[in-house]
Design a protein around this motif. Structure first.
Motif: not given
Length: 114
Positions: A86-114
């Motif tokens: 359950p503690e893994d529940t969060a919005v998960y984001y991908c980030k690209g790291l480059a020498t000139v900067g960084s880039y983010w995705g929009q995120g995807t929701q992960v919900t761990v629950s019974s």
């Protein structure tokens, strides 16, 4: 410019598995690493796992042995998540790291629950 689009999130029971995907497009040759972050409600965004251009990986202690980051050539980065809690529940984001900067995705929701 680099674009990142996450997919694969959803609702899963404790102990279950999900595989997140991060599709990378644009100037992908400029990236030296790609990372997965997550942000739970009311919490700061935290680094979960990183994979470099030479394939080296690193994980936060709380996911070691349960999550695996991998890359399918340079265009898709995966996060295989097993034994979810359950503690893994969060919005998960991908980030690209480059020498000139960084880039983010929009995120995807992960919900761990019974």
């Amino acid at each position: 410019q680099v674009q990142l689009v996450e997919s694969g999130g959803g609702l899963v029971q404790p102990g279950g598995s999900l595989r997140l995907s991060c599709a990378v497009s644009g100037s992908i040759f400029s990236l030296y690493a790609t990372a997965w972050f997550r942000q739970a409600p009311g919490e700061q965004r935290e680094l979960v796992a990183t994979i470099t251009s030479d394939g080296s990986t690193n994980y936060v202690d709380s996911v070691k042995g349960r999550f695996t980051i991998s890359r399918d050539n340079a265009k898709t980065v995966y996060l295989q998540m097993n034994s979810l809690k359950p503690e893994d529940t969060a919005v998960y984001y991908c980030k690209g790291l480059a020498t000139v900067g960084s880039y983010w995705g929009q995120g995807t929701q992960v919900t761990v629950s019974s």
